[in-house]
Design an enzyme around this catalytic site. Sequence first.
Site, PDB file in Angstrom:
ATOM      1  N   ASP A  72     -32.699  13.779  82.399  1.00 48.23           N
ATOM      2  CA  ASP A  72     -31.713  13.573  83.452  1.00 48.23           C
ATOM      3  C   ASP A  72     -30.826  12.400  83.049  1.00 48.23           C
ATOM      4  OD1 ASP A  72     -30.221  13.210  85.714  1.00 48.23           O
ATOM      5  OD2 ASP A  72     -31.890  12.607  86.997  1.00 48.23           O
ATOM      6  N   TYR A 164     -13.014  12.147  87.528  1.00 49.34           N
ATOM      7  CA  TYR A 164     -13.256  12.682  86.190  1.00 49.34           C
ATOM      8  C   TYR A 164     -12.339  12.006  85.171  1.00 49.34           C
ATOM      9  CZ  TYR A 164     -13.622  16.143  82.407  1.00 49.34           C
ATOM     10  OH  TYR A 164     -13.813  16.765  81.195  1.00 49.34           O
TER      11      TYR A 164
END
Length: 259
Positions: A72, A164
Amino acid sequence: MDVQGYLAGLFSLEGRVALVTGGSSGIGRAMAEALARAGARVVIVARREAELAETVDALAAEGCRAAWVSGDLGTRDGVRAAAEEAAGVFGEPDILVNSAGVNLRPPMGEIGEDVWDTTMAVNLEAPFLLGQRFGPGMAERGFGRIIHVTSQQAHRAFVRSGAYGVSKGGLESLARSQAEAWSPYGVTCNTLVPGFVLTPLNTRLASDPATVEALAARTLVGRNGLPGDFAGAVVFLASPASGYVTGQSVFVDGGFSSH
């Protein structure tokens, strides 16, 4: 004339170890395959075990040396655990490719702290933490290659760049800071900048044929990108041939950015 020997001297990755995040799909998978076929032992880090196993099995079928680690990259503890496990497979990596990313694009006014935190954790903080873990060791050994995958949104805002775009702009700055710190010791740090590439990360845009066509028309070569377009670029940046290339953003975008 020994053409093969000359090319091997420039581009062979025999004896090198590469760690590729996001290497089980899209651009990351294409780059992992390219590095493996150029001779590197490759460890792929991503989340989904089935995709990881299938990717490594495919590489093994080609005679490549590869392994996978499920991790992760959205938490600091997850990044650190994945890094240690990856380093225990073939040894400390000489090549670090950060291709894992999330592409969350709500309108700017609707970006919540959850979207911001998730985007920065995966797209920017994980590459930073992995660089901190492996960069100094590369410098001590006198050879290293750190390669980040960024975006057109690192350079210009369009199609709701939002968090982003910020994360990818920060990633390009990170590469320059890493280059400043470690390139005197043989570690080059660069970014690859895609155009629009047909990958799972771009599912939202790819679902609109008109948008796909318009993006292709914006390139100079007349088509959108494919993951395989990054094979040669990543081998170059990972190889001895790129020893004098550092702190750079290398556009692999079919001329998209030239407009």
